[in-house]
Design an enzyme around this catalytic site. Structure first.
Site, mmCIF file in Angstrom:
data_model
loop_
_atom_site.group_PDB
_atom_site.id
_atom_site.type_symbol
_atom_site.label_atom_id
_atom_site.label_comp_id
_atom_site.label_asym_id
_atom_site.label_seq_id
_atom_site.Cartn_x
_atom_site.Cartn_y
_atom_site.Cartn_z
ATOM 1 N N ASP A 27 3.079 3.714 -2.510
ATOM 2 C CA ASP A 27 2.227 3.654 -3.961
ATOM 3 C C ASP A 27 1.032 4.588 -3.877
ATOM 4 O OD1 ASP A 27 1.660 1.614 -1.950
ATOM 5 O OD2 ASP A 27 -0.204 1.180 -2.837
ATOM 6 N N TYR A 147 -6.896 -7.428 1.670
ATOM 7 C CA TYR A 147 -7.799 -7.031 2.783
ATOM 8 C C TYR A 147 -9.243 -7.078 2.644
ATOM 9 C CZ TYR A 147 -3.722 -3.492 2.638
ATOM 10 O OH TYR A 147 -2.404 -2.985 2.839
ATOM 11 N N LYS A 177 0.445 -9.143 3.091
ATOM 12 C CA LYS A 177 0.105 -8.050 3.861
ATOM 13 C C LYS A 177 -1.207 -7.816 3.986
ATOM 14 C CE LYS A 177 0.328 -2.976 3.677
ATOM 15 N NZ LYS A 177 0.383 -1.837 2.397
#
Length: 265
Positions: A27, A147, A177
């Site tokens: 991406d 994140y 993730k």
């Protein structure tokens, strides 16, 4: 009905025997442009599929270029979030696709990116919650890329990573993730603190093939259920062999020396 639908789709993006996964995000074209390794998407998708990747992550507009139509099948995860490196705040992720669009494009799962600690965290969390609701209604697996990012935040700090991962699970993601924290012990605590499977991010291109293989081995030893590695796979000298080497660790429990020996063969 949605439970069996989600089960079927999840099995398209994991290895049924190991229950782990090798995901290759592609991406980056939105955030970074036509970087090396992504100039020819069809070629790159083919390379990682031949190497044993379980799924790729693509934006909606390039799904057609990434569709193989032959050979080994590879799962499709459509990314719903975007920002560019030219933006005043690249950490501000907005939604550019819907779950319904992704379904029409043949997605096996969708993914959303959230920067925990960023100035626009509130917006991103709200959208993650909304997407998890809609994805749940459709039986669509949700990968949350979580994140810790923002002013003064160390994005590899154990507590920050553990918080980001837990937030994604709490808001309905099926897979998380997130960043590797640098060692087995600290990442194990991240995994143990997250009630859904965690896959480790690859991050920027590493210095050597051994570095990336060592990180994968440590993440798996910590209890990760796989990897979501982009640049360290598709910018490798041989993306097919790198994918296979990583798959050996993720699915076959190979050690670093075995994977490295294969990579150099």
């Amino acid at each position: 009905m949605t439970k069996i639908g989600k089960k079927i789709r999840i099995e398209r993006i994991i290895n049924r025997e190991s229950r782990n996964t090798v995901i290759v995000p592609m991406d980056h074209g939105v955030s970074m442009g036509p970087i090396e390794g992504l100039k020819n998407l069809a070629e790159t998708v083919n390379a990682v599929a031949e190497g044993g990747a379980n799924a790729v992550v693509l934006h909606k507009g390039v799904v057609g270029f990434g569709h193989r139509g032959y050979g080994k099948d590879v799962g499709l995860i459509i990314h719903l979030s975007a920002s560019t490196s030219l933006a005043p705040d690249p950490n501000e992720k907005v939604l550019v696709c819907t779950v319904e669009e992704a379904i029409k494009l043949g997605a096996d799962a969708v993914s959303v990116h959230v920067n925990v600690g960023s100035k626009t965290e509130a917006y991103q969390l709200r959208k993650l919650g909304e997407i998890s609701k809609i994805a749940g209604e459709w039986g669509m697996p949700l990968l949350a890329m979580m994140y810790p990012r923002g002013d003064g935040i160390n994005q590899f700090d154990e507590k920050a990573v553990a918080l980001a991962a837990r937030v994604g699970a709490e808001l309905g993601a099926d897979i998380i993730k997130t960043n590797f924290t640098g060692d087995v012990e600290s990442f194990r605590r991240v995994v143990d603190g997250c009630p859904v499977p965690v896959v480790v991010a690859g991050g920027p291109k590493m210095g050597s093939d051994e570095d990336i293989l060592r990180m994968v081995r440590m993440a798996m030893d910590a209890g990760a259920r796989g990897v979501a590695i982009g640049r360290n796979i598709f910018q490798a000298n041989n993306p097919t062999k790198m994918t296979r080497a990583i798959s050996m660790i993720v699915h076959d429990n190979a050690d670093v020396s075995e994977a490295l020996e294969f990579l150099k063969s």
